[in-house]
Enzyme design. Structure first.
Site, short mmCIF file in Angstrom:
data_model
loop_
_atom_site.label_atom_id
_atom_site.label_comp_id
_atom_site.label_asym_id
_atom_site.label_seq_id
_atom_site.Cartn_x
_atom_site.Cartn_y
_atom_site.Cartn_z
N PHE A 43 24.81 75.08 16.82
CA PHE A 43 23.85 75.03 15.72
C PHE A 43 22.56 75.75 16.10
CE2 PHE A 43 20.62 73.17 12.91
CZ PHE A 43 21.21 73.50 11.70
N HIS A 69 31.76 72.49 16.62
CA HIS A 69 30.52 73.02 17.18
C HIS A 69 29.57 71.87 17.51
CE1 HIS A 69 27.22 72.44 14.26
NE2 HIS A 69 28.18 72.36 13.38
N CYS A 70 28.64 72.17 18.41
CA CYS A 70 27.59 71.21 18.74
C CYS A 70 26.26 71.95 18.66
CB CYS A 70 27.84 70.60 20.12
SG CYS A 70 27.96 71.83 21.43
N GLN A 71 25.34 71.64 19.55
CA GLN A 71 24.04 72.31 19.51
C GLN A 71 24.08 73.63 20.29
OE1 GLN A 71 21.60 71.15 17.61
NE2 GLN A 71 20.08 72.69 18.12
#
Length: 116
Positions: free
Chosen positions: A107, A78-80
């Site tokens: 996130f 996952h990232c932002q």
């Protein structure tokens, strides 16, 4: 492809019960320092390929967790917001981690739902 993604609800459920889940945060160190999913490990997106190519011993030394096997059913990136996580997931698939998934909400969604 939908099967390359995991939802907030599914990830939350896995975090509660799975021993083999590995959540990989591919954001920058600055982003991670502002908050992260508990239990996740940090591998910036541009190093995902080289990290997954490490032998298991080196991986464990560097990241403090056991390197996932190629058929790991619970490998989540996952990232932002979802884009870098998707890139990382594609790289993992290319390396043979065929069940790797991207938490597309990122996130941003996680922190909204978790209220922090």
């Amino acid at each position: 492809m939908a099967d390359k993604e995991i939802s907030y609800a599914d990830l939350k459920a896995l975090l509660g019960k799975s021993q083999s889940l590995l959540v990989v945060d591919v954001r920058s160190k600055e982003e991670v320092d502002r908050g992260h999913i508990t239990g996740s490990i940090h591998i910036p997106v541009d190093t995902v390929e080289s990290a997954l190519a490490l032998d298991p011993e080196e991986f464990k030394t560097k990241y403090g967790v056991t390197k996932p096997p190629l058929d790991a059913p619970e490998l989540v990136f996952h990232c932002q917001m979802g884009r870098r996580g998707g890139v990382a997931t594609d790289k993992a698939h290319d390396l043979g981690f065929l069940k790797a998934r991207n938490y597309a909400g990122g996130f941003k969604e996680w922190s909204e739902k978790e209220g922090r």
